[in-house]
Motif scaffolding. Structure first.
Motif, mmCIF file in Angstrom:
data_model
loop_
_atom_site.group_PDB
_atom_site.id
_atom_site.type_symbol
_atom_site.label_atom_id
_atom_site.label_comp_id
_atom_site.label_asym_id
_atom_site.label_seq_id
_atom_site.Cartn_x
_atom_site.Cartn_y
_atom_site.Cartn_z
ATOM 1 N N ILE A 86 73.994 9.416 85.294
ATOM 2 C CA ILE A 86 72.522 8.629 84.644
ATOM 3 C C ILE A 86 71.988 9.272 84.128
ATOM 4 C CG2 ILE A 86 71.475 10.579 86.108
ATOM 5 C CD1 ILE A 86 69.355 8.581 88.125
ATOM 6 N N GLY A 87 70.631 9.011 83.676
ATOM 7 C CA GLY A 87 70.356 9.597 82.139
ATOM 8 C C GLY A 87 68.566 8.790 81.844
ATOM 9 N N ILE A 88 67.367 9.728 82.343
ATOM 10 C CA ILE A 88 66.520 9.766 81.454
ATOM 11 C C ILE A 88 65.696 9.436 80.543
ATOM 12 C CG2 ILE A 88 64.177 10.455 82.748
ATOM 13 C CD1 ILE A 88 65.356 11.454 84.599
ATOM 14 N N VAL A 89 64.914 7.654 80.632
ATOM 15 C CA VAL A 89 64.329 7.840 79.138
ATOM 16 C C VAL A 89 62.956 7.414 79.279
ATOM 17 C CG1 VAL A 89 63.823 5.930 77.551
ATOM 18 C CG2 VAL A 89 66.268 6.901 77.636
ATOM 19 N N VAL A 90 62.041 8.291 78.356
ATOM 20 C CA VAL A 90 60.325 8.380 78.356
ATOM 21 C C VAL A 90 59.628 7.508 77.868
ATOM 22 C CG1 VAL A 90 60.281 10.559 80.625
ATOM 23 C CG2 VAL A 90 60.369 10.626 77.768
ATOM 24 N N PHE A 91 58.890 6.778 77.802
ATOM 25 C CA PHE A 91 58.568 6.119 76.995
ATOM 26 C C PHE A 91 56.873 5.531 77.306
ATOM 27 C CE2 PHE A 91 59.227 3.183 80.002
ATOM 28 C CZ PHE A 91 58.377 1.510 80.091
#
Length: 349
Positions: free
Chosen positions: A131-136
């Motif tokens: 799992i990974g997390i991208v914020v935008f």
């Protein structure tokens, strides 16, 4: 690698400064009481075996011992063996909207906090998946590279706020592109992107980005954050009085764009989870992801951890023994041995 197996116990450390402040308050109060009672110099002669410093030293030894016990309860560990392990799973990227509209509290406690809770719930249900997390907001960037380290994922998640990006907006298309680039180069692995947003996309063509991702074997799932009636946008998280206003002085109301989120999920070959069904929807999402064919994934992890808490318990025990051995009053048999020199009280002029 260092870690705490039970980090929640570290919150108890807040008791230490509170108890230290209490001791300082009581010590000062005692000095003032003695000063009001009489001349401190004369009182010293009347109470030759009374020590002013010993109770303070005993108290701080006890506090240090208590702090060591709290750290021991958190079970500090050192990773002693790094191995490459092979597991069967999928790769999953979570794209989280951190625009200011996510501070709206039409969903309690706020859209962003509820989204973080949903992601934490998802992480707890994963097994062998990356799992990974991208914020935008107006732009997107990778907050957490794809990993199997679930505790780290939850740690990074706790630090996410709407202040993390300077450029405001809602660029869902950029979030999809950043998430797609964050996957590993390994072939024949099922991949999915979960977009969590209120759907107020103004920056790019998110539907085209979702279609392109799906054509490259990446499924897109969307989770709506917000209610149809919407809510005002606090100027600071949690504020109940100061809200964003337009140029005419009217309070801006941000509303959930269900249709946009549904269209993105449809273009990406996935499903849409509305805000009013997040708990059940996330469970259904986990079940759907679990039905995707698992592929072999390699990752480097610490397979053995050595507990360090016995050493910390020993330190705590020694501190408490020292506290027990030091008497609050001077010992008349050792009164000539000045290990602790009492501080003389003086009357203020």
């Amino acid at each position: 690698m260092f870690r705490f197996a039970e980090p929640q116990y570290l919150y108890l450390l807040i008791l230490i400064p509170a108890l230290a402040f209490l001791q300082l308050y009581l010590s000062n109060k005692r000095k003032k009481d003695i000063t009001r009672f009489g001349d401190p110099v004369l009182l010293d002669k009347l109470m030759p075996h009374v020590s002013y410093s010993r109770p303070i030293i005993k108290h701080y030894l006890l506090l240090l011992g208590l702090a060591m016990l709290i750290v021991a309860m958190a079970q500090p560990q050192f990773g002693s063996k790094l191995e490459t392990v092979k597991r069967k799973g999928i790769e999953l990227m979570v794209a989280l909207d951190v625009s200011n509209s996510m501070n709206a509290n039409d969903i309690e406690p706020s859209r962003l906090e509820r989204a973080k809770q949903a992601i934490a719930q998802l992480v707890d249900k994963l097994s062998n998946d990356k799992i990974g997390i991208v914020v935008f907001a107006g732009q997107a960037y990778t907050q957490l590279p794809i990993t199997t380290d679930y505790p780290s994922a939850k740690m990074f998640l706790r630090g996410i706020t709407t202040d993390i990006l300077d450029v405001q907006g809602t660029a869902i298309g950029a979030a999809i592109q950043s998430s797609a680039r964050a996957f590993t180069a390994t072939e024949n692995i099922n991949r999915a992107i979960i977009i969590i947003s209120d759907g107020e996309n103004h920056e790019d063509n998110a539907i085209e980005a979702a279609k392109l991702a799906y054509e490259n074997g990446i499924r897109i799932y969307t989770v709506g954050m917000g209610l149809p009636q919407g809510g005002p946008i606090p100027l600071s998280p949690g504020s109940q009085t100061d809200f964003l206003k337009d140029k005419d002085g009217n309070v801006v109301i941000t509303k959930m764009n269900d249709q946009m989120m549904q269209d993105i999920a449809l273009a990406g070959g996935g499903n849409y989870i509305p805000a009013n069904n997040i708990r059940n929807g996330m469970n259904q999402l986990v079940e759907e992801l679990s039905r995707l064919e698992k592929s072999e994934i390699e990752s480097k992890i610490y397979t053995d951890y050595d507990d360090q808490f016995p050493y910390i318990v020993l330190i705590a025990l020694l501190l408490m023994i020292a506290d027990f051995c030091i008497l609050e009053r001077k010992n008349k048999f050792f009164e000539n041995i000045r290990l602790f020199i009492p501080k003389r009280l003086t009357l203020s002029k």
